[in-house]
Design a protein around this motif. Structure first.
Motif, PDB file in Angstrom:
ATOM      1  N   HIS A  34       8.822  36.162 -51.119  1.00 23.74           N
ATOM      2  CA  HIS A  34       9.157  36.455 -49.713  1.00 23.74           C
ATOM      3  C   HIS A  34       9.587  37.912 -49.573  1.00 23.74           C
ATOM      4  N   HIS A  79       8.843  41.789 -47.047  1.00 25.92           N
ATOM      5  CA  HIS A  79       8.289  42.369 -45.817  1.00 25.92           C
ATOM      6  C   HIS A  79       7.807  43.790 -46.080  1.00 25.92           C
ATOM      7  N   GLU A 137       7.416  33.107 -41.687  1.00 23.12           N
ATOM      8  CA  GLU A 137       8.549  32.238 -41.671  1.00 23.12           C
ATOM      9  C   GLU A 137       8.711  31.645 -40.292  1.00 23.12           C
ATOM     10  N   ASP A 148      13.280  39.088 -49.862  1.00 21.93           N
ATOM     11  CA  ASP A 148      13.423  39.376 -48.434  1.00 21.93           C
ATOM     12  C   ASP A 148      13.465  40.897 -48.217  1.00 21.93           C
TER      13      ASP A 148
END
Ligand SMILES: [Zn+2]
Length: 307
Positions: free
Chosen positions: A14, A16, A152, A256
């Motif tokens: 996960h 970005h 998500e 994250d």
């Protein structure tokens, strides 16, 4: 320096890193301690350090061979798709998702009919109908090998949430995952009761509760649903989280990035290479070797996402 076992690799399930605006925001907020910079003069902290090629090289050097770029809105998901297309050979994958924070002001193929007034925000009815909205098939199929999940998605009641709008959106996302037979990446914050209630209509939903930050009771319920649990930098500075109670075969490691930098690098910008610190921390919490944590969590992510 810890020994790196050559045949072992890790996965950031996960991140970005496709979203430049996230990095610009993180760069504007970073506060690198003088001490830290003294100890690590080459520590990445300049905008130029965070171009995708460098982020990916540092990840590979740290043994992180695969990373999943997570979509948070329709547009952001398509950015993640383009990024994954460009860097697929480097182990980059993507997910399609619309974050619950987007529910009230959606501008997407799902959004037009979703926004509801905030007047009944506290009523919190759990919707039961099936969604009728569909993404044009080509949107997701065009990069099928790199699309690995829907997420998500979920519910976030932390701020002044428009709960009915979030629930409608989440229901559509659950249906989308069902339609495409994909796992889900759940974002659930202060909303576990409604989350579990909505899942009653989707008993075959499978996935990961990303960035788990709740109590033991909701952890057990999540495990009972068969879900994996996403563990990130939070675990290194939030000792109250019941991370040690998660069975190893249900843990996914995630950063994250660029958010939630693990200790001891708080104040710096997070990136997939930091999975190693999270792995080391989980190893301490679980009393298992880092090699075992790496091997098992990598296997977990590969099984869930078919990567
Ligand atoms: Zn995220």
């Amino acid at each position: 320096m810890r020994a790196i076992i050559i045949y072992m690799y890790l996965i950031d399930s996960h991140c970005h890193i496709h979203d430049r605006s996230c990095y610009n925001h993180a760069l504007s907020r970073q506060q690198i301690g003088r001490k830290l910079l003294k100890g690590y003069p080459d520590f990445p902290h300049e905008p130029d350090d965070f171009i995708p090629e460098k982020i990916i090289v540092r990840a590979h050097d740290a043994g992180i061979k695969k990373m999943i770029c997570i979509g948070t809105s329709h547009e952001d998901s398509l950015n993640a798709r383009d990024f994954a297309e460009k860097y697929h050979a480097d182990g980059v994958f993507w997910s399609y998702g619309i974050h619950p924070d987007e529910a009230s002001e959606l501008q997407s193929p799902f959004g037009k009919r979703l926004a509801t007034t905030g007047a009944s925000a506290q009523a919190s009815p759990v919707t039961t109908g099936r969604s009728e909205a569909r993404l044009p098939k080509g949107t997701l199929n065009s990069l099928a090998p790199a699309l690995v999940a829907i997420g998500e998605v979920g519910l976030d009641y932390h701020n002044d949430a428009n709960r009915p709008a979030q629930q409608k959106l989440f229901e559509r996302m659950l249906q989308l995952a069902l339609d495409y037979d994909l796992p889900l990446i759940f974002h659930v914050r202060e909303a576990f009761d409604d989350f579990f209630a909505m899942l009653d209509n989707f008993p075959s939903a499978r996935g990961v509760v990303h960035s788990f930050s709740d109590n033991r009771e909701n952890l057990i319920k999540s495990l009972d649903h068969g879900f994996y649990i996403g563990v990130n930098g939070l675990s290194t500075f939030a000792p109250e989280l019941p991370i040690a109670d998660i069975p190893l075969d249900r843990i996914l490691l995630e950063t994250d990035a660029p958010f939630l930098t693990p200790a001891p690098f708080r104040g710096t910008i997070n990136e997939p290479a930091r999975i190693r610190e999270i792995c080391a921390h989980v190893s301490k919490l679980k009393g298992e070797s880092e090699a075992d944590i790496a091997r098992i969590t990598t296997k977990n992510a590969e099984q869930l996402f078919h990567i």
